[in-house]
Design a protein around this motif. Sequence first.
Motif, mmCIF file in Angstrom:
data_model
loop_
_atom_site.group_PDB
_atom_site.id
_atom_site.type_symbol
_atom_site.label_atom_id
_atom_site.label_comp_id
_atom_site.label_asym_id
_atom_site.label_seq_id
_atom_site.Cartn_x
_atom_site.Cartn_y
_atom_site.Cartn_z
ATOM 1 N N SER A 79 0.851 -1.187 0.000
ATOM 2 C CA SER A 79 0.000 0.000 0.000
ATOM 3 C C SER A 79 0.889 1.241 0.000
ATOM 4 O O SER A 79 2.103 1.156 -0.211
ATOM 5 C CB SER A 79 -0.916 -0.007 1.221
ATOM 6 O OG SER A 79 -0.154 0.144 2.411
ATOM 7 N N VAL A 80 0.294 2.399 0.265
ATOM 8 C CA VAL A 80 1.077 3.633 0.274
ATOM 9 C C VAL A 80 2.161 3.602 1.344
ATOM 10 O O VAL A 80 3.183 4.288 1.220
ATOM 11 C CB VAL A 80 0.139 4.851 0.466
ATOM 12 C CG1 VAL A 80 -0.459 4.866 1.858
ATOM 13 C CG2 VAL A 80 0.871 6.155 0.177
ATOM 14 N N ALA A 81 1.981 2.775 2.372
ATOM 15 C CA ALA A 81 3.012 2.659 3.404
ATOM 16 C C ALA A 81 4.273 2.011 2.855
ATOM 17 O O ALA A 81 5.382 2.278 3.328
ATOM 18 C CB ALA A 81 2.480 1.849 4.586
ATOM 19 N N GLN A 82 4.118 1.138 1.849
ATOM 20 C CA GLN A 82 5.274 0.468 1.252
ATOM 21 C C GLN A 82 5.756 1.173 -0.016
ATOM 22 O O GLN A 82 6.945 1.158 -0.322
ATOM 23 C CB GLN A 82 4.925 -0.992 0.917
ATOM 24 C CG GLN A 82 4.772 -1.903 2.126
ATOM 25 C CD GLN A 82 3.467 -1.688 2.865
ATOM 26 O OE1 GLN A 82 2.430 -1.468 2.244
ATOM 27 N NE2 GLN A 82 3.506 -1.760 4.196
ATOM 28 N N ILE A 83 4.837 1.756 -0.782
ATOM 29 C CA ILE A 83 5.188 2.473 -2.008
ATOM 30 C C ILE A 83 4.630 3.890 -1.897
ATOM 31 O O ILE A 83 3.449 4.122 -2.173
ATOM 32 C CB ILE A 83 4.622 1.783 -3.270
ATOM 33 C CG1 ILE A 83 5.140 0.347 -3.386
ATOM 34 C CG2 ILE A 83 5.006 2.564 -4.525
ATOM 35 C CD1 ILE A 83 4.662 -0.379 -4.637
ATOM 36 N N THR A 88 -2.556 9.004 -3.571
ATOM 37 C CA THR A 88 -3.613 9.605 -4.413
ATOM 38 C C THR A 88 -3.989 8.765 -5.628
ATOM 39 O O THR A 88 -4.902 9.139 -6.366
ATOM 40 C CB THR A 88 -3.264 11.028 -4.920
ATOM 41 O OG1 THR A 88 -2.289 10.954 -5.975
ATOM 42 C CG2 THR A 88 -2.771 11.920 -3.802
ATOM 43 N N LEU A 89 -3.330 7.640 -5.872
ATOM 44 C CA LEU A 89 -3.606 6.861 -7.081
ATOM 45 C C LEU A 89 -4.730 5.841 -6.909
ATOM 46 O O LEU A 89 -5.209 5.272 -7.887
ATOM 47 C CB LEU A 89 -2.330 6.165 -7.576
ATOM 48 C CG LEU A 89 -1.196 7.114 -7.975
ATOM 49 C CD1 LEU A 89 -0.022 6.328 -8.533
ATOM 50 C CD2 LEU A 89 -1.675 8.157 -8.984
ATOM 51 N N GLY A 90 -5.120 5.558 -5.672
ATOM 52 C CA GLY A 90 -6.317 4.755 -5.447
ATOM 53 C C GLY A 90 -6.192 3.270 -5.713
ATOM 54 O O GLY A 90 -7.192 2.603 -6.001
ATOM 55 N N ILE A 91 -4.996 2.712 -5.616
ATOM 56 C CA ILE A 91 -4.818 1.268 -5.802
ATOM 57 C C ILE A 91 -3.784 0.740 -4.810
ATOM 58 O O ILE A 91 -2.946 1.489 -4.304
ATOM 59 C CB ILE A 91 -4.361 0.899 -7.237
ATOM 60 C CG1 ILE A 91 -3.062 1.640 -7.589
ATOM 61 C CG2 ILE A 91 -5.441 1.178 -8.255
ATOM 62 C CD1 ILE A 91 -2.426 1.177 -8.881
ATOM 63 N N SER A 92 -3.855 -0.558 -4.545
ATOM 64 C CA SER A 92 -2.836 -1.233 -3.744
ATOM 65 C C SER A 92 -2.943 -2.723 -3.999
ATOM 66 O O SER A 92 -3.871 -3.198 -4.662
ATOM 67 C CB SER A 92 -3.009 -0.920 -2.248
ATOM 68 O OG SER A 92 -4.290 -1.294 -1.803
ATOM 69 N N LEU A 93 -1.977 -3.460 -3.460
ATOM 70 C CA LEU A 93 -1.908 -4.915 -3.634
ATOM 71 C C LEU A 93 -1.684 -5.588 -2.285
ATOM 72 O O LEU A 93 -1.267 -4.955 -1.315
ATOM 73 C CB LEU A 93 -0.735 -5.294 -4.544
ATOM 74 C CG LEU A 93 -0.831 -5.114 -6.041
ATOM 75 C CD1 LEU A 93 0.520 -5.448 -6.672
ATOM 76 C CD2 LEU A 93 -1.920 -5.990 -6.636
ATOM 77 N N ALA A 94 -1.929 -6.888 -2.256
ATOM 78 C CA ALA A 94 -1.548 -7.692 -1.096
ATOM 79 C C ALA A 94 -1.332 -9.128 -1.550
ATOM 80 O O ALA A 94 -2.168 -9.692 -2.262
ATOM 81 C CB ALA A 94 -2.629 -7.648 -0.017
ATOM 82 N N THR A 113 -12.847 -1.822 -2.356
ATOM 83 C CA THR A 113 -13.289 -3.092 -2.915
ATOM 84 C C THR A 113 -12.040 -3.911 -3.206
ATOM 85 O O THR A 113 -10.993 -3.369 -3.558
ATOM 86 C CB THR A 113 -14.094 -2.860 -4.206
ATOM 87 O OG1 THR A 113 -15.339 -2.249 -3.865
ATOM 88 C CG2 THR A 113 -14.371 -4.158 -4.951
ATOM 89 N N GLU A 114 -12.154 -5.230 -3.059
ATOM 90 C CA GLU A 114 -11.003 -6.121 -3.258
ATOM 91 C C GLU A 114 -11.333 -7.155 -4.321
ATOM 92 O O GLU A 114 -12.433 -7.722 -4.323
ATOM 93 C CB GLU A 114 -10.672 -6.824 -1.941
ATOM 94 C CG GLU A 114 -9.576 -7.877 -2.038
ATOM 95 C CD GLU A 114 -9.325 -8.583 -0.714
ATOM 96 O OE1 GLU A 114 -8.522 -9.544 -0.688
ATOM 97 O OE2 GLU A 114 -9.936 -8.181 0.294
ATOM 98 N N SER A 169 -4.261 -10.002 -4.076
ATOM 99 C CA SER A 169 -5.427 -9.132 -4.077
ATOM 100 C C SER A 169 -5.060 -7.749 -4.581
ATOM 101 O O SER A 169 -4.007 -7.220 -4.246
ATOM 102 C CB SER A 169 -6.019 -9.010 -2.665
ATOM 103 O OG SER A 169 -6.651 -10.206 -2.273
ATOM 104 N N ALA A 170 -5.960 -7.180 -5.373
ATOM 105 C CA ALA A 170 -5.871 -5.777 -5.768
ATOM 106 C C ALA A 170 -7.010 -5.033 -5.079
ATOM 107 O O ALA A 170 -8.131 -5.547 -5.003
ATOM 108 C CB ALA A 170 -5.976 -5.630 -7.276
ATOM 109 N N LEU A 171 -6.716 -3.847 -4.552
ATOM 110 C CA LEU A 171 -7.708 -3.087 -3.799
ATOM 111 C C LEU A 171 -7.811 -1.670 -4.351
ATOM 112 O O LEU A 171 -6.823 -1.101 -4.805
ATOM 113 C CB LEU A 171 -7.347 -3.050 -2.311
ATOM 114 C CG LEU A 171 -7.250 -4.429 -1.648
ATOM 115 C CD1 LEU A 171 -5.797 -4.785 -1.395
ATOM 116 C CD2 LEU A 171 -8.054 -4.490 -0.364
ATOM 117 N N SER A 172 -9.019 -1.128 -4.277
ATOM 118 C CA SER A 172 -9.301 0.161 -4.916
ATOM 119 C C SER A 172 -8.997 1.345 -4.006
ATOM 120 O O SER A 172 -9.756 2.315 -3.965
ATOM 121 C CB SER A 172 -10.760 0.214 -5.369
ATOM 122 O OG SER A 172 -11.629 0.077 -4.252
#
Length: 215
Positions: A79-83, A88-94, A113-114, A169-172
């Motif tokens: 997430s933004v904590a890692q990257i 502001t881009l509205g995406i992350s992974l896990a 949403t995931e 997982s991709a998250l919005s």
Amino acid sequence: MAKQILVLSLVAITFALAFAFEPSPLQDFCVADPASSARVNGFACMDSKLAQANHFSFSGLHLPGNTSNPLGSRVTPVSVAQIPGLNTLGISLARIDYAPWGVIPPHVHPRATEILTVLEGSLVVGFVTSNPDNKLITKVLQKGDAFVFPIGLVHFQRNVGYGNAVSMSALSSQNPGVITIANAVFGSNPSIADDILAKAFQVDKSIVGQLQEQF
């Protein structure tokens, strides 16, 4: 006149929905600056002239997570904590690793949403709709299958195979948040009064005490 009011109302609703979640960025990027004292919905932007490639990258998603814990699972968030460049881009992974019969317990993401894809193994997944129906929607997924968990709904995963399993997982949201139900209810700080929980769950106070000791 009535038609004009109706049209304006529909336009207003459309714009409200469009901006209900994270807005579109107004610049190429906004690398998060956690050290900034500015208080905004997200992180303040660092000077774009200082941006480097490492602000937009993460290494290690190929590495298995350590699942030697009571749940038999491990989440590796990106997430933004890692990257910081995700700001502001509205995406992350896990990445999620599961030992045999490992569980990701019921939880919610308040801001995302995931969509989950199984990379290895077999998972049973599901979510519960909101009150009053509380309908369980569940499915067994195999390698290559994907499943969506709508924003804010309680959901879970479990490895139903005898080998290790892996999902991505991709998250919005760049900062989706997670609220694990059991931890929030029985592990709050300070604790929720045991008589409240006993009445809410229709159990004896002693059982509530036992559960609170676990969290």
